[in-house]
Design a protein around this motif. Sequence first.
Motif, PDB file in Angstrom:
ATOM      1  N   LYS A 107       0.846  -1.205   0.000  1.00 22.39           N
ATOM      2  CA  LYS A 107       0.000   0.000   0.000  1.00 22.39           C
ATOM      3  C   LYS A 107       0.875   1.247   0.000  1.00 22.39           C
ATOM      4  N   GLU A 108       1.944   1.252   0.801  1.00 22.13           N
ATOM      5  CA  GLU A 108       2.843   2.406   0.842  1.00 22.13           C
ATOM      6  C   GLU A 108       3.534   2.586  -0.509  1.00 22.13           C
ATOM      7  N   ALA A 109       3.874   1.502  -1.180  1.00 23.97           N
ATOM      8  CA  ALA A 109       4.528   1.598  -2.488  1.00 23.97           C
ATOM      9  C   ALA A 109       3.549   2.161  -3.523  1.00 23.97           C
ATOM     10  N   ASN A 110       2.282   1.798  -3.428  1.00 24.87           N
ATOM     11  CA  ASN A 110       1.287   2.302  -4.350  1.00 24.87           C
ATOM     12  C   ASN A 110       0.954   3.759  -4.106  1.00 24.87           C
ATOM     13  N   ASP A 111       1.045   4.196  -2.837  1.00 25.29           N
ATOM     14  CA  ASP A 111       0.758   5.593  -2.500  1.00 25.29           C
ATOM     15  C   ASP A 111       1.889   6.520  -2.906  1.00 25.29           C
ATOM     16  N   ALA A 112       3.102   6.009  -3.029  1.00 23.95           N
ATOM     17  CA  ALA A 112       4.266   6.849  -3.328  1.00 23.95           C
ATOM     18  C   ALA A 112       4.347   7.244  -4.769  1.00 23.95           C
TER      19      ALA A 112
END
Length: 76
Positions: free
Chosen positions: A71-76
């Motif tokens: 999720k953090e990778a997709n938000d970045a």
Amino acid sequence: MNVSDLFTNPATGRLSHSKLWANVACAVATAMFIQQGWRDTLGADIWLAYLGMVGGYSAARRWIATRRDSKEANDA
């Protein structure tokens, strides 16, 4: 790895109640598992419960961490 890593949040260094009580539960379950093995009263149901609790907790933590990282990778 320090022993404090079992009980503290790595980002803040403060006590993490979820880590503390999860590790206390695993320690108590392990102690009871060893005690029953020592007394030769360890049955298949106890094996399944113990492995499900300790192994399931570990698998759930890894799954949650994977989901959080993706999720953090997709938000970045």
